[in-house]
Design an enzyme around this catalytic site. Structure first.
Site, mmCIF file in Angstrom:
data_model
loop_
_atom_site.group_PDB
_atom_site.id
_atom_site.type_symbol
_atom_site.label_atom_id
_atom_site.label_comp_id
_atom_site.label_asym_id
_atom_site.label_seq_id
_atom_site.Cartn_x
_atom_site.Cartn_y
_atom_site.Cartn_z
ATOM 1 N N LYS A 191 -57.785 -46.819 -21.940
ATOM 2 C CA LYS A 191 -56.656 -47.755 -22.056
ATOM 3 C C LYS A 191 -55.625 -47.184 -23.023
ATOM 4 O O LYS A 191 -55.941 -46.860 -24.164
ATOM 5 C CB LYS A 191 -57.115 -49.120 -22.581
ATOM 6 C CG LYS A 191 -55.988 -50.161 -22.506
ATOM 7 C CD LYS A 191 -56.298 -51.439 -23.238
ATOM 8 C CE LYS A 191 -55.990 -51.390 -24.699
ATOM 9 N NZ LYS A 191 -54.562 -51.130 -25.016
ATOM 10 N N GLY A 244 -57.294 -46.019 -33.880
ATOM 11 C CA GLY A 244 -56.344 -47.084 -34.238
ATOM 12 C C GLY A 244 -56.629 -47.586 -35.641
ATOM 13 O O GLY A 244 -57.186 -46.855 -36.474
ATOM 14 N N SER A 245 -56.285 -48.836 -35.869
ATOM 15 C CA SER A 245 -56.391 -49.369 -37.232
ATOM 16 C C SER A 245 -57.842 -49.670 -37.592
ATOM 17 O O SER A 245 -58.688 -49.915 -36.725
ATOM 18 C CB SER A 245 -55.561 -50.643 -37.340
ATOM 19 O OG SER A 245 -56.052 -51.596 -36.423
ATOM 20 N N THR A 246 -58.118 -49.679 -38.892
ATOM 21 C CA THR A 246 -59.470 -49.984 -39.368
ATOM 22 C C THR A 246 -59.858 -51.413 -38.981
ATOM 23 O O THR A 246 -61.004 -51.675 -38.596
ATOM 24 C CB THR A 246 -59.541 -49.765 -40.893
ATOM 25 O OG1 THR A 246 -59.309 -48.372 -41.135
ATOM 26 C CG2 THR A 246 -60.897 -50.136 -41.464
ATOM 27 N N ALA A 247 -58.886 -52.333 -39.036
ATOM 28 C CA ALA A 247 -59.180 -53.738 -38.702
ATOM 29 C C ALA A 247 -59.684 -53.841 -37.259
ATOM 30 O O ALA A 247 -60.696 -54.507 -36.991
ATOM 31 C CB ALA A 247 -57.925 -54.581 -38.897
ATOM 32 N N GLY A 249 -60.896 -51.350 -35.478
ATOM 33 C CA GLY A 249 -62.132 -50.565 -35.411
ATOM 34 C C GLY A 249 -63.357 -51.427 -35.710
ATOM 35 O O GLY A 249 -64.397 -51.306 -35.058
ATOM 36 N N GLU A 267 -61.809 -43.475 -34.921
ATOM 37 C CA GLU A 267 -60.921 -42.668 -35.765
ATOM 38 C C GLU A 267 -59.871 -43.642 -36.283
ATOM 39 O O GLU A 267 -59.033 -44.121 -35.522
ATOM 40 C CB GLU A 267 -60.328 -41.524 -34.932
ATOM 41 C CG GLU A 267 -59.846 -40.380 -35.783
ATOM 42 C CD GLU A 267 -58.388 -40.495 -36.108
ATOM 43 O OE1 GLU A 267 -58.069 -41.125 -37.150
ATOM 44 O OE2 GLU A 267 -57.579 -39.986 -35.339
ATOM 45 N N CYS A 301 -52.280 -41.180 -38.874
ATOM 46 C CA CYS A 301 -53.413 -41.786 -39.598
ATOM 47 C C CYS A 301 -53.775 -40.991 -40.844
ATOM 48 O O CYS A 301 -54.210 -41.555 -41.833
ATOM 49 C CB CYS A 301 -54.611 -41.930 -38.673
ATOM 50 S SG CYS A 301 -54.959 -40.417 -37.795
ATOM 51 N N GLU A 398 -52.855 -48.807 -46.012
ATOM 52 C CA GLU A 398 -52.173 -47.874 -45.117
ATOM 53 C C GLU A 398 -50.857 -48.496 -44.649
ATOM 54 O O GLU A 398 -50.850 -49.610 -44.120
ATOM 55 C CB GLU A 398 -53.063 -47.568 -43.920
ATOM 56 C CG GLU A 398 -52.429 -46.565 -42.988
ATOM 57 C CD GLU A 398 -53.328 -46.204 -41.809
ATOM 58 O OE1 GLU A 398 -53.885 -47.114 -41.189
ATOM 59 O OE2 GLU A 398 -53.442 -45.002 -41.517
#
Ligand code: ADP
Length: 501
Positions: A191, A244-247, A249, A267, A301, A398
């Site tokens: 996606k 993408g973002s840690t949130a 993830g 990542e 990132c 970030e």
């Protein structure tokens, strides 16, 4: 546009004057198809804030269809001779090269990044596919000696994957995902990010030309919810790879755990330190500091967003870095001289501007930049903060934009402590002419990548990924093939002449 009226291919005119045919459907089983509900969404150019085109949106039921396709393709593809897979990858790399100018322009139109940056991304994409082609026949198991009574060997078994990519490097991140899938004999549903779906669909067309069998790679456009979430929780996918973002993830990992415990690679974000020692080659270092935080408009990132400068060169580095930031050409991304194009979306621009306000509110000083550029498009000035404290939001979180915090230090130990004072661990930069100091600091830093006297410097053979909240698993190099296969151990009991058992 009325929902059902969008054709599966539309003519798009890029501001360079080039016209091309953009696929708009979901790429499933080597065809562009309508989703079940024929929903579409708009793709906005960050440069002029206007719609480029619409594309079709995948919902949960479409993810199911794509997953079926990936599962159906698996038995043949996963057992195909490596040379067959290498041929597809080499051809795909050649097609990327042949279409490099078009792909770079699509990327710039869709994402807003400078053409200079897009051209670099497309070149790296071709290089990575080519590198993966060379890996096809080198993904090997082991023969394990446990004595004369048994024969033991391991096999690397490919996986049916789901992959979710971000909007900052649409085509390059696609290559980091599809390269190992194609090389290892895995299959996938990928996606793209909702704000940048165009180059991924175009690659779908090239995959068919490259001779990829149907269903091996399926590419869908859609939102994090429902399409991304459906991938993360799908019971018929054996792995999910996310950038993408840690949130997000964290959500992916939870969904994977609560569905079928699929393998997860992530990542994620970073707040990477970039350390300048007194003995650094200052002019070269300034270039590296610029590359670290202003390359790709800071939407990276592993951006070097915390610059730590030793006190002996602090004033000189700061003055030269300010001058370099102020001489960066920001604006029309199609201008070949432009280094920084637009931020990728209005949402992203306003997130960055909020961080800038927060920095000012918490007492940090703006050395340069800090403002949105005049006129249309999501353009922002390169921004440098000084007088920051380690607990400020702009230092901890970030930002994902061209905003950097400067911190002064005296001793090596202090630099190491500052560098490691973060929940992240994606990358770090060290600038020094003393190799012993470089290795000592590198050994002490908690990060998946350490760049010494360089920054944002990637190579297909060198693995990339994060410690701590920056992720799980590695992309590129040999490492990635462990992520796209699982180990099967086979132990055979032998009845050899002359053995007792
Ligand atoms: P940003 O918030 O900056 O857009 P994200 O990490 O949300 O960055 O986006 C990266 C990718 O993750 C995109 O393809 C997006 O659609 C996808 N995504 C967002 N939310 C989810 C989710 N809950 N589950 C799966 N994928 C998601």
């Amino acid at each position: 546009m009325k929902l059902a009226d969008l054709p599966l291919k539309v003519k798009v005119k890029i501001p360079t004057g080039r016209e091309y045919e953009q696929p708009t459907g979901l790429f499933i089983n080597n065809e562009f198809v309508y989703p079940k509900q024929k929903k579409t969404f708009d793709v906005i150019s960050p440069t002029n804030e206007e719609s480029i085109t619409s594309v079709y949106e995948a919902l949960e039921e479409d993810v199911d269809i794509a997953v079926e396709a990936a599962n159906a393709a698996y038995p043949r593809w996963s057992t195909s001779p490596p040379a067959v897979r290498a041929k597809v990858l080499y051809k795909l790399a050649d097609l990327i090269d042949e279409n490099a100018d078009l792909l770079a322009e699509i990327e710039t139109f869709d994402n807003g990044k400078s053409l200079m940056n897009s051209k670099g991304d497309v070149a790296l994409t071709a290089a990575y596919f080519r590198s993966c082609a060379g890996w096809c026949d080198k993904i090997l198991g082991n023969l394990i000696n446990t004595g004369a009574t048994h024969l033991n060997y391991t096999q690397r078994v490919p996986l049916v994957c789901g992959q979710i990519i971000p909007w900052n490097f649409p085509i390059l991140m696609l290559s980091w995902k599809l390269g190992p899938v194609l090389a290892s004999g895995s299959t996938t549903v990928l996606k793209s990010a909702e704000s940048t779906p165009l180059s991924a669909l175009y690659v779908g067309k090239l995959l068919v030309e490259a001779g990829m069998p149907k269903g091996v790679v399926n590419i869908i456009s859609g939102f994090g919810n429902p399409a991304g979430a459906a991938i993360a929780s799908h019971p018929k996918l054996e792995k999910v790879a996310f950038t993408g973002s840690t949130a997000v993830g964290r959500k992916i990992m939870k969904a994977a755990a609560e569905s079928n415990l699929k393998k997860v690679t992530l990542e994620l974000g970073g707040k990477s330190p970039n350390i300048v020692f007194n003995d650094a080659d200052i002019d070269r270092t300034i270039q590296n500091l610029v590359m670290a935080i202003f390359y790709n408009s800071g939407e990276v990132c592993c951006a070097g967003s915390r610059v730590l400068i030793q006190s002996g060169v602090y004033d000189e580095v700061l003055a030269k870095f300010k001058k370099a930031a102020e001489s960066i050409k920001v604006g029309n991304p199609f201008d070949p001289e432009t280094f920084m194009g637009a931020q990728a979306s209005e949402i992203q621009l306003s997130k960055i501007l909020n961080y800038i306000e927060s920095g000012k509110g918490q007492g940090a000083k703006i050395l340069t930049g800090g403002q949105r550029c005049q006129g249309k498009g999501f353009f922002l000035q390169p921004t440098i903060f000084t007088d920051v404290k380690d607990d400020m939001k702009i230092v901890k979180e970030e930002i994902f934009g061209p905003v950097v915090s400067i911190i002064k230090f005296d001793t090596v130990e202090e630099a190491i402590a500052l560098a490691n004072n973060t929940e992240y661990g994606l990358a770090a930069g060290i600038h020094t002419s003393n190799i012993n100091q470089a290795i000592h600091v590198s050994n002490k830093i908690n990060a998946g990548t350490v760049w010494i006297n360089t920054y944002n410097d990637f190579n297909p053979m060198v693995p990339f990924g994060g410690f701590h909240s920056s992720g799980i698993g590695r992309e590129m190099g040999e490492e990635v093939f462990h992520e796209y296969t699982q180990c099967k151990a086979v132990r055979i009991k032998l009845s050899l002449p002359g053995t007792k058992l």
